[in-house]
Write an enzyme that holds these catalytic residues in place. Structure first.
Site, PDB file in Angstrom:
ATOM      1  N   GLU A 106       0.859  -1.177   0.000  1.00 25.56           N
ATOM      2  CA  GLU A 106       0.000   0.000   0.000  1.00 25.56           C
ATOM      3  C   GLU A 106       0.896   1.227   0.000  1.00 25.56           C
ATOM      4  O   GLU A 106       1.933   1.243   0.655  1.00 25.56           O
ATOM      5  CB  GLU A 106      -0.904   0.057   1.252  1.00 25.56           C
ATOM      6  CG  GLU A 106      -1.989  -0.987   1.290  1.00 25.56           C
ATOM      7  CD  GLU A 106      -1.583  -2.226   2.075  1.00 25.56           C
ATOM      8  OE1 GLU A 106      -0.486  -2.233   2.665  1.00 25.56           O
ATOM      9  OE2 GLU A 106      -2.349  -3.197   2.069  1.00 25.56           O
ATOM     10  N   TYR A 118       7.706   2.152  -7.566  1.00 26.81           N
ATOM     11  CA  TYR A 118       7.057   0.848  -7.634  1.00 26.81           C
ATOM     12  C   TYR A 118       6.667   0.487  -9.071  1.00 26.81           C
ATOM     13  O   TYR A 118       6.824  -0.655  -9.503  1.00 26.81           O
ATOM     14  CB  TYR A 118       5.856   0.793  -6.703  1.00 26.81           C
ATOM     15  CG  TYR A 118       6.205   1.086  -5.262  1.00 26.81           C
ATOM     16  CD1 TYR A 118       7.368   0.581  -4.678  1.00 26.81           C
ATOM     17  CD2 TYR A 118       5.396   1.885  -4.469  1.00 26.81           C
ATOM     18  CE1 TYR A 118       7.699   0.854  -3.362  1.00 26.81           C
ATOM     19  CE2 TYR A 118       5.713   2.154  -3.147  1.00 26.81           C
ATOM     20  CZ  TYR A 118       6.875   1.646  -2.604  1.00 26.81           C
ATOM     21  OH  TYR A 118       7.206   1.922  -1.308  1.00 26.81           O
TER      22      TYR A 118
END
Length: 151
Positions: A106, A118
């Site tokens: 998250e 990411y």
């Protein structure tokens, strides 16, 4: 800059806590990190060191055939030197070295630097957790990355 990546040790916690407080509005407690290192058999943590000093860290849990990234941080004085990249590569290498199908995490929807990092490593948006962060009610983006299955 010669950066070394190794598994986190209990002796690293003073430097980890310094980074944690400087990096997050709701930092983990020292007790939480101690628990991760001593009691949580599912936890895997790495540190990035430069000249013997911890300048970054990243951790995850392995649950069944998935990995869940819990935190990634780099000391503010060392940001911009691709240290988070090295830490992500260590986490992914761990996942690729066994029979894990994927990794999840998250991230705050407003943390564009982290989201870009990411995405660079193949994570894609899976969904949104509304009001996930307790400090300000910000949403969390759930991201997922497929891994090689070495079954």
């Amino acid at each position: 800059m010669k950066i070394e990546i190794r598994r986190m040790a209990y002796e690293d916690l003073d430097e980890i806590m310094e980074m944690e407080v400087k990096s997050f509005s709701t930092p983990w407690s020292r007790k939480a990190f101690e628990n991760e290192l001593v009691n949580n058999m599912l936890a895997v943590y790495y540190v990035a060191t430069y000249e013997g000093k911890c300048i970054g860290y990243a951790g995850m849990w392995h649950v069944m055939d998935e990995l869940h990234i819990t935190n990634v941080a780099v000391h503010p004085d060392y940001r911009g030197h691709h240290i988070a990249n090295l830490l992500m590569e260590a986490l992914i290498a761990f996942g690729d070295s066994d029979a894990y199908v994927g990794m999840t995490l998250e991230v705050r929807v407003g943390n564009y630097v982290a989201i870009h990092l990411y995405e660079k490593y193949g994570f894609t948006k899976l969904g949104i957790r509304k009001g996930y962060y307790q400090d300000n009610g910000e949403d969390a983006m759930v991201m997922w990355k497929e891994l090689k299955k070495n079954a």
